[in-house]
Motif scaffolding. Structure first.
Motif, PDB file in Angstrom:
ATOM      1  N   UNK A 107       0.826  -1.203   0.000  1.00 35.39           N
ATOM      2  CA  UNK A 107       0.000   0.000   0.000  1.00 35.39           C
ATOM      3  C   UNK A 107       0.860   1.252   0.000  1.00 35.39           C
ATOM      4  N   UNK A 108       1.881   1.260   0.842  1.00 32.75           N
ATOM      5  CA  UNK A 108       2.758   2.436   0.931  1.00 32.75           C
ATOM      6  C   UNK A 108       3.445   2.727  -0.407  1.00 32.75           C
ATOM      7  N   UNK A 109       3.964   1.685  -1.049  1.00 38.91           N
ATOM      8  CA  UNK A 109       4.652   1.871  -2.338  1.00 38.91           C
ATOM      9  C   UNK A 109       3.682   2.391  -3.391  1.00 38.91           C
ATOM     10  N   UNK A 110       2.484   1.820  -3.429  1.00 35.23           N
ATOM     11  CA  UNK A 110       1.501   2.223  -4.434  1.00 35.23           C
ATOM     12  C   UNK A 110       1.064   3.671  -4.243  1.00 35.23           C
ATOM     13  N   UNK A 111       0.961   4.123  -3.005  1.00 39.48           N
ATOM     14  CA  UNK A 111       0.516   5.488  -2.733  1.00 39.48           C
ATOM     15  C   UNK A 111       1.641   6.502  -2.878  1.00 39.48           C
ATOM     16  N   UNK A 112       2.818   6.182  -2.358  1.00 37.04           N
ATOM     17  CA  UNK A 112       3.915   7.139  -2.351  1.00 37.04           C
ATOM     18  C   UNK A 112       4.692   7.177  -3.663  1.00 37.04           C
ATOM     19  N   UNK A 113       4.801   6.044  -4.316  1.00 40.03           N
ATOM     20  CA  UNK A 113       5.549   6.001  -5.587  1.00 40.03           C
ATOM     21  C   UNK A 113       4.999   4.865  -6.447  1.00 40.03           C
ATOM     22  N   UNK A 114       3.934   5.166  -7.173  1.00 33.70           N
ATOM     23  CA  UNK A 114       3.262   4.159  -7.990  1.00 33.70           C
ATOM     24  C   UNK A 114       4.214   3.456  -8.973  1.00 33.70           C
ATOM     25  N   UNK A 115       5.121   4.190  -9.640  1.00 36.30           N
ATOM     26  CA  UNK A 115       6.045   3.514 -10.561  1.00 36.30           C
ATOM     27  C   UNK A 115       6.912   2.463  -9.853  1.00 36.30           C
ATOM     28  N   UNK A 116       7.263   2.721  -8.577  1.00 35.14           N
ATOM     29  CA  UNK A 116       8.064   1.753  -7.831  1.00 35.14           C
ATOM     30  C   UNK A 116       7.273   0.473  -7.579  1.00 35.14           C
ATOM     31  N   UNK A 117       6.003   0.636  -7.207  1.00 31.43           N
ATOM     32  CA  UNK A 117       5.144  -0.538  -6.991  1.00 31.43           C
ATOM     33  C   UNK A 117       4.986  -1.325  -8.284  1.00 31.43           C
ATOM     34  N   UNK A 118       4.806  -0.607  -9.390  1.00 29.73           N
ATOM     35  CA  UNK A 118       4.693  -1.264 -10.686  1.00 29.73           C
ATOM     36  C   UNK A 118       5.987  -2.018 -11.012  1.00 29.73           C
ATOM     37  N   UNK A 119       7.127  -1.397 -10.708  1.00 27.22           N
ATOM     38  CA  UNK A 119       8.423  -2.013 -10.990  1.00 27.22           C
ATOM     39  C   UNK A 119       8.594  -3.313 -10.212  1.00 27.22           C
ATOM     40  N   UNK A 120       8.079  -3.362  -8.984  1.00 28.63           N
ATOM     41  CA  UNK A 120       8.181  -4.585  -8.191  1.00 28.63           C
ATOM     42  C   UNK A 120       7.350  -5.713  -8.800  1.00 28.63           C
ATOM     43  N   UNK A 177      10.249  26.941 -20.515  1.00 28.22           N
ATOM     44  CA  UNK A 177       9.994  26.340 -19.211  1.00 28.22           C
ATOM     45  C   UNK A 177       8.584  25.764 -19.171  1.00 28.22           C
ATOM     46  N   UNK A 178       7.619  26.522 -19.673  1.00 25.29           N
ATOM     47  CA  UNK A 178       6.233  26.071 -19.683  1.00 25.29           C
ATOM     48  C   UNK A 178       6.079  24.799 -20.499  1.00 25.29           C
ATOM     49  N   UNK A 179       6.610  24.829 -21.714  1.00 25.60           N
ATOM     50  CA  UNK A 179       6.494  23.661 -22.582  1.00 25.60           C
ATOM     51  C   UNK A 179       7.364  22.499 -22.085  1.00 25.60           C
ATOM     52  N   UNK A 180       8.486  22.834 -21.454  1.00 29.94           N
ATOM     53  CA  UNK A 180       9.345  21.791 -20.908  1.00 29.94           C
ATOM     54  C   UNK A 180       8.637  21.005 -19.824  1.00 29.94           C
ATOM     55  N   UNK A 181       7.923  21.723 -18.938  1.00 30.31           N
ATOM     56  CA  UNK A 181       7.148  21.058 -17.888  1.00 30.31           C
ATOM     57  C   UNK A 181       6.059  20.171 -18.486  1.00 30.31           C
ATOM     58  N   UNK A 182       5.351  20.744 -19.462  1.00 30.86           N
ATOM     59  CA  UNK A 182       4.245  19.996 -20.076  1.00 30.86           C
ATOM     60  C   UNK A 182       4.733  18.732 -20.769  1.00 30.86           C
ATOM     61  N   UNK A 183       5.765  18.868 -21.584  1.00 32.56           N
ATOM     62  CA  UNK A 183       6.264  17.712 -22.337  1.00 32.56           C
ATOM     63  C   UNK A 183       6.837  16.644 -21.417  1.00 32.56           C
ATOM     64  N   UNK A 184       7.581  17.082 -20.385  1.00 31.56           N
ATOM     65  CA  UNK A 184       8.156  16.125 -19.456  1.00 31.56           C
ATOM     66  C   UNK A 184       7.078  15.331 -18.730  1.00 31.56           C
ATOM     67  N   UNK A 185       6.058  16.037 -18.240  1.00 28.49           N
ATOM     68  CA  UNK A 185       4.963  15.379 -17.535  1.00 28.49           C
ATOM     69  C   UNK A 185       4.174  14.476 -18.472  1.00 28.49           C
ATOM     70  N   UNK A 187       5.191  12.932 -21.316  1.00 27.05           N
ATOM     71  CA  UNK A 187       5.957  11.737 -21.692  1.00 27.05           C
ATOM     72  C   UNK A 187       6.013  10.748 -20.532  1.00 27.05           C
ATOM     73  N   UNK A 188       6.265  11.247 -19.328  1.00 26.26           N
ATOM     74  CA  UNK A 188       6.372  10.372 -18.164  1.00 26.26           C
ATOM     75  C   UNK A 188       5.025   9.717 -17.845  1.00 26.26           C
ATOM     76  N   UNK A 189       3.958  10.480 -18.000  1.00 23.90           N
ATOM     77  CA  UNK A 189       2.616   9.940 -17.744  1.00 23.90           C
ATOM     78  C   UNK A 189       2.251   8.864 -18.756  1.00 23.90           C
ATOM     79  N   UNK A 190       2.547   9.125 -20.026  1.00 23.30           N
ATOM     80  CA  UNK A 190       2.254   8.147 -21.077  1.00 23.30           C
ATOM     81  C   UNK A 190       3.030   6.857 -20.817  1.00 23.30           C
ATOM     82  N   UNK A 191       4.289   6.986 -20.422  1.00 24.16           N
ATOM     83  CA  UNK A 191       5.085   5.789 -20.122  1.00 24.16           C
ATOM     84  C   UNK A 191       4.455   4.983 -18.987  1.00 24.16           C
TER      85      UNK A 191
END
Length: 262
Positions: A107-120, A177-185, A187-191
């Protein structure tokens, strides 16, 4: 010799099947075809590259080509140590967060860092960092790769946020900066959505768990709308917490030496 990767393998004997009807529903494993073979041909394959764990596989209808991945039932006579998980149904429902305890590692992994829980979960099922069936080497590296991706994203987004502090008004913030934030978020979300969707799809295929809602896109819908719920459910399903304790900071979410997916 060709290799096969399947659900959970363990360092101990494991517990009794959680599903009383498990014997009637075979667990499936991914097998890499050693050559182009016709339907009905049988050959031996190693479990996760372990020469001491051999199973006999039969080529499905239509035949296979060299290097092709296909699914074959894990023989009921297979005696290799593995974690036990229900076949044909989920261990518990999507919102059974507290089934293992309020402060449980899953539960802690899924709430605090979902990608970590997925990785496990990905590590347990011997999948690649994309949540897809892969080689044993790819599975061994998957957890580290995902951790690096999370770390890089945090550094990237934090750097842009710090850079934005130099400007008083949002209107003065440079577009890069604006577009950098958007694109980074983005891409990471899609992954995250893609890899979690593929991992859940693979888990359902191996344990032969049918879709219950949104037929045809249940995995995608769950990954989009409740990724932490999905990650926690996958950890509970593939983890034998009745026998082995949960651990937050480990590649498999279990202590070292605990069984992994076959």
């Amino acid at each position: 010799m060709p290799s096969a990767s399947s659900p959970i393998a363990s360092g101990g004997g494991g517990s009794a099947p959680l599903n009383p009807n498990e014997e009637s529903i075979p667990m499936l494993v991914h097998v890499t075809a050693p050559a182009s073979l016709p339907a009905g041909y049988t050959f031996e394959a190693e479990i996760n590259g372990n020469p001491e764990q051999i199973i006999t596989c039969e080529v499905p209808e239509g035949g296979v080509t060299e290097g092709q991945l296909f699914m074959a039932p894990l023989p009921v006579t297979f005696e290799g140590a593995r974690l036990r998980a229900p076949v044909g149904k989920w261990k518990d429902n999507l919102f059974g967060f507290f089934n293992e305890g309020v402060c449980h590692a899953s539960l802690c992994c899924a709430l605090w860092c979902t990608p970590l829980a997925m990785a496990q979960s990905i590590t347990r099922m011997t999948l690649s960092w994309l949540g897809e069936p892969g080689t044993w080497t790819q599975a061994q590296r998957a957890f580290k790769v995902i951790c690096v991706l999370v770390g890089c994203y945090l550094i990237y987004s934090t750097s842009l946020n710090v850079a934005a502090l130099a400007f008083d008004e949002d209107s003065e913030t440079p577009l890069w900066i604006v577009w950098g934030k958007f694109l980074g978020t983005f891409v990471f979300t899609v992954y995250n959505i893609y890899s979690l969707c593929r991992a859940r799809e693979t888990l359902r295929a191996r344990y032969q768990i049918p879709e219950e809602h949104c037929t045809g896109c249940e995995d995608l819908c769950c990954a989009v709308w409740c990724s932490c719920c999905v990650s926690a459910q996958m950890l509970r399903h593939t983890g034998e917490y009745e026998v082995y304790p949960g651990v937050c900071c480990s590649a498999s979410g279990h202590p070292d030496g605990t069984p992994k997916c076959v």
